[in-house]
Design an enzyme around this catalytic site. Structure first.
Site, PDB file in Angstrom:
ATOM      1  N   GLU A  38       3.371  -0.378   4.689  1.00 41.71           N
ATOM      2  CA  GLU A  38       3.247  -1.297   5.826  1.00 41.71           C
ATOM      3  C   GLU A  38       2.469  -2.559   5.496  1.00 41.71           C
ATOM      4  O   GLU A  38       2.529  -3.526   6.253  1.00 41.71           O
ATOM      5  CB  GLU A  38       2.602  -0.585   7.026  1.00 41.71           C
ATOM      6  CG  GLU A  38       1.089  -0.378   6.933  1.00 41.71           C
ATOM      7  CD  GLU A  38       0.712   0.930   6.254  1.00 41.71           C
ATOM      8  OE1 GLU A  38      -0.421   1.395   6.436  1.00 41.71           O
ATOM      9  OE2 GLU A  38       1.562   1.478   5.538  1.00 41.71           O
ATOM     10  N   ASN A  60       0.845  -1.195   0.000  1.00 39.37           N
ATOM     11  CA  ASN A  60       0.000   0.000   0.000  1.00 39.37           C
ATOM     12  C   ASN A  60       0.890   1.259   0.000  1.00 39.37           C
ATOM     13  O   ASN A  60       2.115   1.158   0.070  1.00 39.37           O
ATOM     14  CB  ASN A  60      -0.930  -0.035   1.217  1.00 39.37           C
ATOM     15  CG  ASN A  60      -0.174   0.175   2.511  1.00 39.37           C
ATOM     16  OD1 ASN A  60       0.907  -0.374   2.717  1.00 39.37           O
ATOM     17  ND2 ASN A  60      -0.730   0.978   3.398  1.00 39.37           N
ATOM     18  N   CYS A  93       1.943   3.556   2.043  1.00 39.24           N
ATOM     19  CA  CYS A  93       2.948   3.826   3.082  1.00 39.24           C
ATOM     20  C   CYS A  93       3.859   2.645   3.373  1.00 39.24           C
ATOM     21  O   CYS A  93       4.734   2.723   4.245  1.00 39.24           O
ATOM     22  CB  CYS A  93       2.251   4.283   4.359  1.00 39.24           C
ATOM     23  SG  CYS A  93       1.504   5.917   4.194  1.00 39.24           S
TER      24      CYS A  93
END
Length: 450
Positions: A284, A280, A282
């Protein structure tokens, strides 16, 4: 249809900044032209997510009881779900997940399908991750037309421009992750993509590192570049030079980051469904193509028990471990219900999500908890407590998912996942925990008992 709000629901305690953020991003306009109150918002979300409980005959909760519990969970600031859940629960849009990954194939049709699908996801409030590693390198011949390919970075610019025109759910700018394998022939251009200020400002970029590349870095050797279209080796580069360039550009511009593809796929819980090639926005949450995940965070600062800061082991009695366990179990139930309540923009995404039922329970407020306990953030004791807390949340989160599997059945792809051969589960969710880059404690209200 939102059920009537119980008259005795307490008002959430808010900081001034919280009210501003809620007003700008989360509070709905009502049919009569008025705006939701924060109390309305949290009741809308809690009642909509609790309503999914009615599908399960073996649930120990009534819908009304669970709605109250979810309301108390959020308004005591012990747990908050990701923004799309707060924004879109009980709305016509109904898309409640934050994290998506879309494939980008090596044809004009597939590339622009991905652009279109990303626009639909951004409109619904989600963020998207892409791997551009399948695209043939710059200046390659395209057999069907005889023209020359423009390469991954040129198409990255198209995705970036499309994102610029769309706000996520009408409230925030779209966010993307772009990944390119380190053995792609265009890797140097990709690493340097953000040298010009303002370029690709709707993307985080990450280089997909392989173990073969890292071994070449260690021995100061060369590594091969491979054309993804033909599978042929097109050249080689000195690994240490590329690694140094990557580090230098990351220091100068913040991009690119790195993602260890081999390690991610060693931990892929559903390898029978293919390799994970992206995360995704970011970074994570690694996901399969056409997969989504909804996230939520436990606020660790709310589990401090005062009076034990000077004990030999302040965490032993200075943390409400029983309360944390209860919140983890309730939060896992909440996030699993979010999957049922979500309406996804693509049928393919809906199918993949419901096949694997991935959720991501994480934390916020760790630094605040350390401060309350009198433990320095950069100390060995701080590191040990981080491991202790996340080990506890991971164990209890999976216990909660196993309990849901008893009530509701395991995720449909469980039998072909890695868990049966490990003797684990059954679980309701293929993934349970993740650590998102949360930064909400400065604006949310103070902890209160639920």
């Amino acid at each position: 249809m939102i059920p009537p709000m119980p008259h005795d629901l307490p008002e959430p305690r808010l900081k001034p900044n919280t009210e501003v953020v809620l007003q700008k991003r989360y509070l709905h306009k009502k049919a009569d032209g008025s705006t939701e109150t924060p109390r309305d918002l949290f009741w809308r979300v809690s009642s909509a997510i609790a309503a999914e409980e009615a599908k399960y005959e073996r649930s120990p909760f009534t819908v009304d009881d669970l709605a109250r519990r979810f309301y108390d969970l959020m308004t005591s600031w012990r747990f908050l779900p990701n923004s799309p859940t707060l924004m879109n629960a009980a709305s016509e849009l109904g898309q409640l997940s934050a994290c998506f990954v879309l494939p980008v194939g090596d044809s004009i049709e597939e590339i622009f399908d991905a652009v279109k699908f990303a626009a639909m996801i951004h409109k619904s409030g989600g963020g998207t991750g892409f791997s551009f590693s399948r695209l043939r390198p710059k200046n390659s011949r395209v057999g069907s037309t005889g023209v020359v390919a423009s390469g991954p970075v040129s198409f990255l610019r198209i995705f970036n421009t499309a994102t610029e025109q769309i706000k996520q759910g009408g409230t925030r700018r779209g966010a993307n992750m772009g990944i390119l394998r380190v053995d792609h022939p265009d890797i140097v251009e990709f690493i340097r993509a953000k040298e010009k200020e303002g370029e690709f400002n709707n993307f985080n970029l990450s280089v997909g590192l392989t173990e073969a590349f890292m071994q070449a870095v260690e021995r100061d050797g060369n590594y091969d570049l491979t054309d993804p279209h033909t599978g042929q080796v097109t050249g080689s580069l000195r690994a240490r030079e590329i690694f140094d360039l990557l580090v230098c550009r990351a220091w100068q511009t913040g991009d690119p980051g790195i993602v260890f593809l081999d390690r991610i796929n060693r931990d892929n819980p559903t390898p029978a469904q293919g390799e994970i090639e992206s995360t995704n926005p970011c970074g994570e949450q690694p996901l399969l193509p056409y997969e989504a995940c909804n996230l939520g965070s436990v606020n660790l600062a709310c589990f401090f028990v005062p009076g034990h800061e000077h004990d030999e082991d302040p965490a032993a009695a200075g943390i409400d471990w029983d309360g944390l366990k209860q919140v983890v179990h309730l939060a896992v139930r909440f996030l699993d219900n979010v999957i049922d309540a979500s309406r996804f923009p693509l049928e393919r995404i809906d199918e993949t999500v419901r096949r694997n039922r991935k959720i991501g329970l994480g934390v916020m407020g760790f630094a605040d908890l350390l401060f309350q306990l009198g433990i320095p953030y950069d100390s060995e004791a701080g590191i040990a407590l981080a491991e202790r807390i996340m080990g506890f949340i991971n164990a209890e989160g999976h216990a909660a998912s196993a309990r849901l599997a008893e009530e509701r059945g395991p995720f449909p792809a469980y039998a072909e996942s890695v868990f049966p051969q490990r003797g684990e589960g059954p679980y309701r969710n293929a993934t349970v925990t993740t650590i998102a880059p949360t930064g909400t404690l400065s604006i949310i209200g103070g902890c209160s008992s639920g």
